[in-house]
Motif scaffolding. Structure first.
Motif, mmCIF file in Angstrom:
data_model
loop_
_atom_site.group_PDB
_atom_site.id
_atom_site.type_symbol
_atom_site.label_atom_id
_atom_site.label_comp_id
_atom_site.label_asym_id
_atom_site.label_seq_id
_atom_site.Cartn_x
_atom_site.Cartn_y
_atom_site.Cartn_z
ATOM 1 N N THR A 265 37.950 15.856 32.842
ATOM 2 C CA THR A 265 39.248 15.226 32.576
ATOM 3 C C THR A 265 39.878 15.804 31.313
ATOM 4 O OG1 THR A 265 38.511 13.177 33.616
ATOM 5 C CG2 THR A 265 40.410 13.029 32.146
ATOM 6 N N MET A 266 39.070 16.018 30.278
ATOM 7 C CA MET A 266 39.561 16.610 29.029
ATOM 8 C C MET A 266 40.161 17.995 29.290
ATOM 9 S SD MET A 266 38.889 14.670 26.220
ATOM 10 C CE MET A 266 38.440 15.701 24.823
ATOM 11 N N LYS A 267 39.486 18.806 30.122
ATOM 12 C CA LYS A 267 39.987 20.144 30.436
ATOM 13 C C LYS A 267 41.316 20.077 31.169
ATOM 14 C CE LYS A 267 35.355 22.181 30.728
ATOM 15 N NZ LYS A 267 34.311 22.722 31.642
ATOM 16 N N GLN A 268 41.410 19.155 32.135
ATOM 17 C CA GLN A 268 42.649 19.024 32.900
ATOM 18 C C GLN A 268 43.810 18.602 32.013
ATOM 19 O OE1 GLN A 268 41.838 16.372 36.174
ATOM 20 N NE2 GLN A 268 40.348 17.760 37.116
ATOM 21 N N LEU A 269 43.504 17.783 31.008
ATOM 22 C CA LEU A 269 44.543 17.322 30.075
ATOM 23 C C LEU A 269 44.747 18.308 28.925
ATOM 24 C CD1 LEU A 269 43.584 13.532 29.867
ATOM 25 C CD2 LEU A 269 45.473 14.558 31.164
ATOM 26 N N LYS A 270 43.988 19.406 28.941
ATOM 27 C CA LYS A 270 44.058 20.445 27.913
ATOM 28 C C LYS A 270 43.801 19.878 26.517
ATOM 29 C CE LYS A 270 47.140 23.365 30.617
ATOM 30 N NZ LYS A 270 48.442 24.093 30.686
ATOM 31 N N LYS A 271 42.801 19.009 26.450
ATOM 32 C CA LYS A 271 42.372 18.448 25.170
ATOM 33 C C LYS A 271 41.048 19.079 24.763
ATOM 34 C CE LYS A 271 44.658 13.949 25.570
ATOM 35 N NZ LYS A 271 44.476 12.475 25.512
ATOM 36 N N SER A 272 40.859 19.236 23.475
ATOM 37 C CA SER A 272 39.649 19.898 22.997
ATOM 38 C C SER A 272 38.491 18.909 22.882
ATOM 39 C CB SER A 272 39.902 20.553 21.631
ATOM 40 O OG SER A 272 40.250 19.565 20.668
ATOM 41 N N TRP A 273 37.296 19.455 23.039
ATOM 42 C CA TRP A 273 36.056 18.680 22.936
ATOM 43 C C TRP A 273 35.281 19.239 21.753
ATOM 44 C CZ3 TRP A 273 33.382 14.546 23.977
ATOM 45 C CH2 TRP A 273 31.988 14.560 24.009
ATOM 46 N N LYS A 274 34.951 18.389 20.800
ATOM 47 C CA LYS A 274 34.446 18.841 19.514
ATOM 48 C C LYS A 274 32.926 19.016 19.445
ATOM 49 C CE LYS A 274 38.592 18.547 17.686
ATOM 50 N NZ LYS A 274 39.353 19.755 17.313
ATOM 51 N N MET B 292 26.248 18.318 17.801
ATOM 52 C CA MET B 292 27.007 17.704 16.728
ATOM 53 C C MET B 292 28.417 18.294 16.619
ATOM 54 S SD MET B 292 27.050 20.497 14.566
ATOM 55 C CE MET B 292 27.545 19.852 12.975
ATOM 56 N N ARG B 293 29.186 17.675 15.761
ATOM 57 C CA ARG B 293 30.469 18.188 15.310
ATOM 58 C C ARG B 293 30.587 17.826 13.833
ATOM 59 N NH1 ARG B 293 35.585 14.367 16.696
ATOM 60 N NH2 ARG B 293 36.371 15.709 15.026
ATOM 61 N N ASP B 294 31.460 18.511 13.100
ATOM 62 C CA ASP B 294 31.687 18.082 11.725
ATOM 63 C C ASP B 294 33.051 17.409 11.625
ATOM 64 O OD1 ASP B 294 31.701 21.419 11.598
ATOM 65 O OD2 ASP B 294 33.597 20.456 11.062
ATOM 66 N N THR B 295 33.153 16.426 10.736
ATOM 67 C CA THR B 295 34.366 15.616 10.616
ATOM 68 C C THR B 295 34.767 15.494 9.156
ATOM 69 O OG1 THR B 295 33.226 13.499 10.306
ATOM 70 C CG2 THR B 295 33.561 14.236 12.574
ATOM 71 N N ASN B 296 36.048 15.220 8.976
ATOM 72 C CA ASN B 296 36.577 14.972 7.638
ATOM 73 C C ASN B 296 36.622 13.465 7.396
ATOM 74 O OD1 ASN B 296 37.736 15.469 5.143
ATOM 75 N ND2 ASN B 296 39.822 15.530 5.973
ATOM 76 N N ALA B 297 35.500 12.805 7.694
ATOM 77 C CA ALA B 297 35.440 11.344 7.605
ATOM 78 C C ALA B 297 35.696 10.880 6.173
ATOM 79 C CB ALA B 297 34.080 10.851 8.073
ATOM 80 N N GLN B 298 36.594 9.908 6.018
ATOM 81 C CA GLN B 298 36.894 9.357 4.698
ATOM 82 C C GLN B 298 36.016 8.133 4.456
ATOM 83 O OE1 GLN B 298 39.079 11.047 2.685
ATOM 84 N NE2 GLN B 298 39.059 12.478 4.423
ATOM 85 N N ASP C 289 31.819 18.425 4.843
ATOM 86 C CA ASP C 289 32.209 17.783 6.094
ATOM 87 C C ASP C 289 31.020 16.991 6.649
ATOM 88 O OD1 ASP C 289 34.795 18.748 6.110
ATOM 89 O OD2 ASP C 289 34.229 20.600 7.135
ATOM 90 N N GLN C 290 31.278 15.756 7.076
ATOM 91 C CA GLN C 290 30.186 14.909 7.571
ATOM 92 C C GLN C 290 29.864 15.272 9.011
ATOM 93 O OE1 GLN C 290 30.429 10.710 6.655
ATOM 94 N NE2 GLN C 290 29.342 10.162 8.529
ATOM 95 N N ILE C 291 28.574 15.364 9.310
ATOM 96 C CA ILE C 291 28.143 15.674 10.673
ATOM 97 C C ILE C 291 28.105 14.391 11.507
ATOM 98 C CG2 ILE C 291 26.111 16.332 12.039
ATOM 99 C CD1 ILE C 291 25.600 18.547 10.066
ATOM 100 N N ALA C 292 28.727 14.471 12.695
ATOM 101 C CA ALA C 292 28.682 13.372 13.661
ATOM 102 C C ALA C 292 27.889 13.842 14.876
ATOM 103 C CB ALA C 292 30.100 12.969 14.070
ATOM 104 N N TRP C 293 27.015 13.000 15.378
ATOM 105 C CA TRP C 293 26.114 13.366 16.472
ATOM 106 C C TRP C 293 26.648 12.885 17.814
ATOM 107 C CZ3 TRP C 293 22.585 16.666 14.839
ATOM 108 C CH2 TRP C 293 22.169 16.604 13.505
#
Length: 481
Positions: free
Chosen positions: A129-138, A199-205, A249-253
């Motif tokens: 669904t993400m691909k069809q909507l052309k949204k990125s997956w982190k 994982m992905r990295d995030t700019n979590a505040q 950058d904080q790692i999110a799993w």
């Protein structure tokens, strides 16, 4: 959960009320619910669309509109196939509704928030669904190894509690596509094999991240901290958090937003106000007892109890039916009270709860690793008009009915319109058959007084034994006299 005011409800209460008498019936019980609720307590009222709109207005009146939280739509029936059938001019009904209220939203000790709860979507359906909507997956990298860690500093959180900081050397971090090529894995195989390391990295505040950024100097490929959060899902637990690169950058799993079950991964989506996916086939037999109508799936009650309560909290069901609420509350480590006035409680409700204690493996048992245990205490209220009702139904002669009526006229609670003189002058009563006399006498009894009120137990005319008084005092506390 309440009788719905239909002719099909499995509760077997008087379920063909007039509209106004049904509202009064419910109003009386909602007022009791409100009195019993804690300041932050919640009430869930399930109904169908026969009275839903009026019930919402009534509940607004009892609890206050400001204490209304949500109306949830629940899929409770499967729809028919293409051949249709069923309800002619109307669309098929397959949705029921749950109104949710709290006692005092604005109180300092009032309701704050629901516990987190999620719907599940198969991961690769979600990615498509993400691909069809052309949204990125982190979540596209694998932290294969965190290397060796070395303690470099101790910081403190806002409460002065320690935050231990470590740097890591020999870190192995690779894109999923590269790992797929190197190990000749499909995308699904790679996600399954490395599920806990994706994982992905995030700019979590967050205040913790800010303290780490300000307190650590130098260029570090990977940092980790160990600390004890004071709130959130890891409250009071030693928790490890990783930070990547110079920007910290904080790692999110992936494992924080998904679950792996066998060969499948499911992404967790915050649930809203439409609930489905509950097992409806063979629902009447769930729990090992047959209850043809009105039974709710254990998974539905699990969701309600888990979003509204914590272990050790008290759950109350005014209309326990087959005992689903009590069974699920027991399996989830909650205390519970179940109330039922119908005579199936011995064969159905109590039987089901005994099965739970003995470790029955149906419903949610396997999901929560239920193996049995615990106990419950069963009390039956002191019968009053119920005893007359039973006597009328069991009578085999008009003479027996006359004896029961004579005692009723002196001691029973009768309908407000009953006039003894007019009733006894009515010659047609004498001419009625035994069964017709039974019907008439049953109509005279006030069904709201089937059981003796607590406040009346010391009145000698009700013949309550000292043993019964002592047990009642122990359960409720001695009355003020």
């Amino acid at each position: 959960m309440y009788p719905y005011n239909t002719e099909n409800d499995g509760f077997k209460y008087n379920d063909t009320f007039t509209h106004s008498s049904w509202l009064l019936f419910i109003k009386n019980r909602l007022e009791v619910v409100k009195d019993l609720l804690k300041e932050d307590g919640l009430v869930f009222i399930q109904c169908d669309d026969n009275e839903q709109a009026y019930l919402k207005v009534l509940a607004d009146e009892v609890f206050g509109r400001e204490n209304y939280l949500n109306q949830v739509s629940v899929k409770m029936k499967q729809t028919s196939g293409a051949s249709g059938g069923g309800e002619d001019k109307r669309l098929k009904k397959n949705i029921e509704y749950i109104l949710i209220y709290t006692k005092n939203m604005n109180s300092e000790n009032g309701f704050k928030k629901f516990n987190d709860f999620y719907d599940e979507v198969e991961l690769f359906e979600y990615l498509e669904t993400m691909k069809q909507l052309k949204k990125s997956w982190k979540y596209t990298r694998i932290l294969k190894s965190v290397g060796t860690k070395e303690h470099i500093k101790t910081l403190t959180d806002g409460s002065g509690e320690p935050i231990e900081v470590y740097t890591h050397k020999g870190v192995v971090l690779e894109p999923i596509k590269k790992v797929m090529e190197e190990e000749n894995l499909t995308e699904a195989e790679c996600y399954l094999k490395y599920f806990d390391k994706i994982m992905r990295d995030t700019n979590a505040q967050s205040s913790i991240r800010t303290r780490v950024m300000e307190g650590v100097t130098g260029d570090h490929e990977l940092l980790s901290i160990e600390y004890v959060p004071r709130s959130g899902k890891n409250k009071n637990k030693v928790t490890t958090v990783y930070y990547k690169g110079a920007k910290c950058d904080q790692i999110a799993w992936l494992s924080d937003i998904a679950v792996k079950r066998g060969k499948y991964i499911f992404k967790l989506e915050k649930a809203g106000t439409f609930w489905d996916g509950f097992p409806l086939n063979n629902l009447t037999k769930e729990g090992g007892v047959l209850f043809p109508n009105g039974k709710k799936p254990e998974l539905l009650l699990q969701r309600i109890i888990e979003i509204a309560t914590d272990e050790g909290d008290l759950v109350l069901d005014f209309f326990s039916g087959s005992g689903t609420t009590a069974a699920v509350a027991h399996k989830l480590g909650r205390k519970w009270i179940a109330i039922e006035q119908m005579d199936y409680i011995d064969e159905i409700t109590k039987t089901r709860l005994k099965r739970v204690i003995n470790g029955e493996d149906g419903g949610i048992s396997k999901l929560v690793n239920w193996n049995g245990g615990g106990s419950f205490v069963y009390f039956e209220l002191k019968r009053y008009n119920q005893a007359y009702q039973d006597g009328i139904l069991a009578a085999t002669s008009k003479g027996e009915l006359d004896s029961i009526y004579n005692e009723m006229a002196q001691n029973a609670f009768l309908k407000f319109w009953f006039d003894k003189k007019d009733f006894e002058r009515e010659e047609s009563f004498r001419a009625l058959s035994l069964d017709d006399r039974k019907v008439l006498l049953l109509q005279v009894l006030d069904e709201n007084q089937l059981y003796l009120n607590h406040a009346d137990m010391l009145d000698s005319k009700f013949k309550v034994t000292q043993e019964e008084i002592a047990l009642t005092d122990k359960f409720y506390g001695a009355p003020n006299v």
